[in-house]
Motif scaffolding. Structure first.
Motif, PDB file in Angstrom:
ATOM      1  N   HIS A  96      -7.090  -5.517  -4.475  1.00 36.75           N
ATOM      2  CA  HIS A  96      -7.423  -5.398  -4.653  1.00 36.75           C
ATOM      3  C   HIS A  96      -8.441  -5.043  -4.241  1.00 36.75           C
ATOM      4  O   HIS A  96      -9.786  -3.971  -4.233  1.00 36.75           O
ATOM      5  N   HIS A 153       0.713  -1.038   0.237  1.00 33.79           N
ATOM      6  CA  HIS A 153       0.205  -0.068  -0.339  1.00 33.79           C
ATOM      7  C   HIS A 153       0.653   1.138   0.159  1.00 33.79           C
ATOM      8  O   HIS A 153       0.657   2.565  -0.604  1.00 33.79           O
ATOM      9  N   LYS A 155      -8.542  -2.151  -2.006  1.00 41.81           N
ATOM     10  CA  LYS A 155      -8.435  -0.732  -2.625  1.00 41.81           C
ATOM     11  C   LYS A 155     -10.000  -0.003  -3.341  1.00 41.81           C
ATOM     12  O   LYS A 155      -9.961   0.535  -3.873  1.00 41.81           O
ATOM     13  N   LEU A 192      -4.082   5.899  -2.013  1.00 45.34           N
ATOM     14  CA  LEU A 192      -4.318   5.397  -2.476  1.00 45.34           C
ATOM     15  C   LEU A 192      -5.799   5.925  -3.424  1.00 45.34           C
ATOM     16  O   LEU A 192      -5.959   5.614  -4.488  1.00 45.34           O
ATOM     17  N   TYR A 249       1.843   1.158  -3.843  1.00 49.18           N
ATOM     18  CA  TYR A 249       0.726   1.276  -4.876  1.00 49.18           C
ATOM     19  C   TYR A 249       0.830   2.819  -4.218  1.00 49.18           C
ATOM     20  O   TYR A 249       0.221   3.690  -5.221  1.00 49.18           O
ATOM     21  N   SER A 250       0.294   3.734  -3.236  1.00 52.97           N
ATOM     22  CA  SER A 250      -0.473   4.453  -2.833  1.00 52.97           C
ATOM     23  C   SER A 250       0.752   6.051  -3.936  1.00 52.97           C
ATOM     24  O   SER A 250      -0.369   6.657  -4.278  1.00 52.97           O
ATOM     25  N   ASP A 254      -8.601   3.543   2.510  1.00 53.30           N
ATOM     26  CA  ASP A 254      -7.551   4.479   1.993  1.00 53.30           C
ATOM     27  C   ASP A 254      -6.596   4.295   2.484  1.00 53.30           C
ATOM     28  O   ASP A 254      -6.597   3.924   3.541  1.00 53.30           O
TER      29      ASP A 254
END
Length: 949
Positions: free
Chosen positions: A379, A355, A382, A401, A358-359, A388
């Motif tokens: 996912h 996370h 997400k 996110l 990805y953020s 978030d």
């Protein structure tokens, strides 16, 4: 989370401080006017904290402190409160203070310091200064010595153990005659720490011990802790130690101000240098300087190792509004250096790292998972509207996110098994490896800029080659058409002979007409002038056509120049340079306009000449007309004249076509050479790129990288030779082994001559194409860009393609980090991969330990060497509820705690039932990571410390 949840951070430490119980202590009343004069605002802030100026002066006075009429605890608390208020105001950057009164004999003061510091950001380490046979030493304590009730009592007991039974003897501070090595042993037994104070001064170790005794004491510990008053003194002492071969122990220097007043606490050395230690402000934090003397202690003016705020993640958090109680929304603090995420199986380690990554850069993460050929597991979270994740950078910028496109920042993210998968699946070929290394190298901003500029040149040059090839075939078509036109008109030699016959017939008719010789000569002269003028007229018309083509070509080139300027103009960033280029290249636009004017002027001049010529011919015709009327057989003569004109027009047309044919043939040859030169120019661009990429070699330290320009033989043979060109014909012009089928083999020395030969012979049809393949397509395919940059990598003598998967993964990881010379964070999920423990310890630990100095690193690991051996500044421990019934969480399914390696404690399970809060970071490392205790032991053998139990 507590205030030290970021782990080991740099802070100012003052380890040599005397308090009001020192005989030479200077009270605030003796210098407060100076403080007020220097900064009245600070003075007011300080005194306000203790109830005003009167209290500040009173609490720091010996009269008040020694007044037995006032409760002792009250006096101690007031002095301590005053002390902290002063430091908070005047030296807020000080993180830790060592209280080191000579032969400490107070029964309460030190304990009040410790109690007060528990609720203050400035921490106290209890200690004492002793004089051992003339050499002064600072002794610090991790816990109350000898299990006494208070530190004051414990330190007094310690002093008696080393034969200091009274603070003074005969009004002078008592000196212990106990052997220093015995004192060191005593200190070790109670888990203390000894630093030789002002070691090269009159009362220092180096001045008080003779040479033989000095070496004996100095070498008694693996690491000798030394204090000086200044950085310069440290350097001088270090030089002496280096040149004295008898002194063999490692050293670690600190500096201290040896203060005896508030105003002296925290004062820097004469050059403004201060003592900085990277550790929790605790005894265990101080102890880290022994294990990492080069990395945990710095004596500098400014805080060390400050990375760019936009390149450091400050903290992260889950924002969980799902109602499922998955995560706390408290921030998880991160250190600017090495952060290690540890935990048992399925405890949220990869979940957290994913996370974060990805953020910040979801494209980077998705690209990595594409290599893994596995779906992203998270996912569901997400895509949940009530979930978030937030990343806060040190400059205050936030990534979330739910707003992935808002702010783009870079990371290097390597998920678990990525490098193994990469080496097994994605890099099976040399070309795949080249692309991988190239993509890593060009992450460097300067190299990236140069690379794309060079490749843009290659692209533009290749496009020019295509354009020129198309032009070449247009010229070939024109030449063929012109040759056919000449044949269609007739044979030039035959036409010339026929014109001669016609002129003879004309002469005979003129003689028969009865003209005098004078008249005949006049007609002859007029005809000759007319023929001359007609020839000039043909030349002028041809010149007019040539001038039109010339100016059309020039205007096209200027338009192309303007287009090139505009293409490169997009790469420019600096406004001033843009304006300068725009100004300096105005001439291109001016020349374009000027060309139109010049074209008009030249055309006008030619037109005027043509008109003049036509008038002269008309005048001659006017003079000839009456004379011709008199000629007998006029009709016959007229027909012959018309025929002559027709044939002369044919001849003139043939000459015009021949001139055009010559121009086209010349352009044809020039275009062929232009194509070859452009092709060679592409190679030169690759050579320039090779030199630029070679700059990456110096960054690789223990990895050898050779960069060269190569030719993609296989692709060239498959796409060009096999598909378009007759191999039998090629064997005639390029040598090939025996009866083997022709296969092109690149040789830099012969390549360009070979390509030129194939090209020329294709155009002349000495070399034919394969059936149903056009010559144009063959030539276009021949001149495609088959050049490439080749990388050959070795590590410790082994080529990359011969390495074991684990070793190859290590090298790929090093390449990614070495060559991505940007300073954005590195996120690694179990980088130890398939490496054995020895390789991790000898290679990976050293690598990570070095790289964390320049870049923030966040790793998940199960290997204690990457936590302890690499001296991770911040350890984040994760736990998931329900994975182990003996290890429950306080409230949420996933919980995390963080802190430094030196954070060590153990609470009774009845007092603290939740696993993450039952023990310190050190204990978690030993509990979670197999071999954790051994890793600490290996680290602490540097000082022969007993293992903490």
């Amino acid at each position: 989370m507590d205030q030290y949840s970021k782990g080991s951070n740099w802070g100012r430490w003052e380890l040599h401080t005397h308090t009001i119980i020192d005989d030479n202590y200077l009270s605030l009343k003796d210098y407060y006017q100076k403080l007020k004069k220097e900064d009245q605002t600070k003075w007011n802030t300080f005194t306000k904290k203790v109830g005003g100026e009167k209290n500040a002066l009173l609490f720091d006075s010996k009269e008040y402190f020694n007044d037995t009429k006032i409760n002792k605890k009250t006096r101690c608390v007031d002095y301590v409160r005053n002390f902290f208020a002063y430091l908070e105001t005047y030296y807020p950057e000080i993180k830790c203070v060592g209280i080191t009164d000579h032969n400490y004999d107070d029964n309460k003061l030190l304990d009040e310091f410790l109690d007060y510091s528990k609720k203050n950001k400035i921490k106290i380490i209890p200690g004492v200064e002793i004089n051992a046979g003339g050499a002064h030493a600072l002794v610090f304590f991790s816990k109350i010595p000898y299990a006494k009730v208070t530190f004051s009592e414990g330190i007094n007991t310690f002093l008696t153990k080393i034969d200091i039974n009274n603070k003074k003897t005969n009004s002078v501070l008592t000196v212990t005659q106990k052997n220093i090595k015995e004192i060191i042993d005593t200190v070790k037994r109670i888990d203390g720490l000894l630093i030789f104070a002002h070691c090269n001064s009159t009362n220092g170790l180096f001045q008080q011990q003779d040479k033989t005794n000095l070496a004996d004491i100095f070498n008694y510990q693996k690491v000798c802790l030394l204090e000086e008053r200044s950085l310069q003194a440290c350097l001088e002492t270090a030089e002496y130690i280096t040149t004295n071969k008898k002194l063999k122990s490692d050293i670690c220097f600190t500096i201290g101000c040896d203060s005896r007043s508030l105003i002296d606490i925290g004062s820097p050395d004469p050059n403004g240098n201060q003592l900085w230690i990277k550790a929790d402000p605790t005894f265990l934090g101080l102890k880290q300087i022994i294990f990492e003397p080069k990395d945990r202690v710095k004596i500098t003016q400014d805080k060390p190792e400050q990375k760019k705020t936009y390149s450091v993640i400050d903290k992260v958090r889950f924002i969980d509004n799902t109602g499922k109680g998955l995560f706390s929304s408290d921030y998880i603090e991160l250190n600017q250096n090495l952060n290690a995420i540890i935990g048992g199986r399925s405890t949220g380690k990869s979940l957290l790292l994913f996370h974060i990554a990805y953020s910040i850069d979801f494209e980077e993460v998705e690209n990595r998972f594409n290599v893994l050929s596995s779906p992203i597991d998270y996912h569901d979270l997400k895509n949940d509207a009530n979930f978030d994740f937030e990343v806060v950078w040190s400059d205050g910028v936030k990534n979330t996110l739910k707003n992935l496109e808002d702010i783009k920042r870079k990371i290097l993210y390597i998920p678990q098994n990525y490098l193994n998968k990469l080496s097994e699946n994605q890099l099976p070929t040399k070309q795949a490896l080249n692309n991988f290394i190239k993509n890593v190298i060009i992450q460097d901003k300067k190299i990236n800029k140069t690379y794309f500029e060079k490749m843009s040149f290659v692209k533009n040059t290749t496009a020019k080659i295509t354009t020129e090839i198309n032009n070449l075939f247009i010229l070939e078509t024109n030449i063929s058409s012109l040759k056919k036109n000449i044949v269609d008109i007739g044979d030039e030699k035959g036409i010339t002979n026929y014109i001669g016959d016609l002129k003879k017939q004309m002469d005979e008719l003129k003689k028969e007409s009865g003209f005098t010789d004078i008249q005949m000569n006049e007609i002859k002269n007029l005809n000759e002038n007319k023929n001359k003028l007609q020839a000039e007229l043909v030349s002028l018309r041809q010149d007019k056509e040539t001038v039109d083509k010339l100016f059309t070509d020039l205007e096209s080139r200027l338009v192309e120049a303007i287009s090139i300027k505009n293409n490169y103009f997009e790469y420019l960033i600096n406004k001033d340079i843009k304006e300068k280029i725009e100004s300096d290249l105005k001439w291109v636009y001016i020349q374009k306009d000027q060309l139109k004017i010049n074209r008009q002027n030249i055309n006008k001049s030619i037109t005027e000449k043509i008109e003049k010529n036509e008038k002269q011919i008309a005048t001659i015709d006017k003079k000839l007309s009456p004379l011709l009327k008199k000629i007998k057989l006029q009709e016959k003569l007229k027909k012959i004249i018309e025929k002559t004109k027709e044939e002369e027009a044919k001849k003139a047309k043939i000459q015009l076509i021949k001139n055009d044919l010559e121009i086209n043939s010349r352009k044809y040859k020039d275009t062929q050479q232009t194509i070859i030169k452009l092709y060679e120019e592409n190679f030169k661009i690759y050579k320039e790129l090779q030199l630029e990429l070679k700059k990456g070699e110096s960054q690789l330290e223990d990895i050898n990288l050779n960069v060269s320009v190569t030719f993609r033989n296989k692709e060239f043979n498959e796409k060009c030779i096999d598909e378009f060109i007759n191999k039998h014909d090629l064997k005639r012009i390029i040598p090939c082994k025996g009866d083997e089928e022709f296969e092109y083999m690149y040789d830099e020395k012969k390549h360009f001559k070979n390509i030129e030969k194939i090209f020329i012979d294709l155009m002349s049809q000495e070399v034919n194409t394969i059936k149903n393949r056009s010559k144009r397509d063959a030539v276009l395919k021949l001149f495609e860009d088959y050049f490439d940059v080749d990388f050959y990598i070795t590590y410790k003598g082994d080529p990359l393609n011969m390495m074991s998967p684990g070793k190859k993964s290590l090298v790929l990881l090093k390449l990614l980090i070495y060559l991505s010379r940007e300073d954005y964070p590195i996120l690694l999920d179990q980088p130890e991969g398939d490496l054995d423990n020895r390789s991790v310890y000898l290679d990976l630990v050293k690598f990570i330990k070095e790289k964390k100095k320049s870049r923030q690193i966040i790793i998940i690991t199960h290997n204690p060497n990457l936590v302890v051996g690499a001296d991770a500044e911040d350890i984040i421990v994760g736990n998931q509820r329900g994975q182990d019934t003996t290890k429950e969480n306080k409230k949420f399914q996933f919980e995390y705690v963080s802190g430094a390696l030196e954070k060590s404690f153990k609470l009774d399970k009845k007092k603290e039932p939740f696993i993450l809060y039952q023990q310190g970071i050190r204990e978690h490392v030993c509990d979670i990571l197999e071999g954790g205790e051994e890793a600490f032991e290996k680290r602490e053998l540097k000082y022969d410390f007993p293992r903490n139990k």
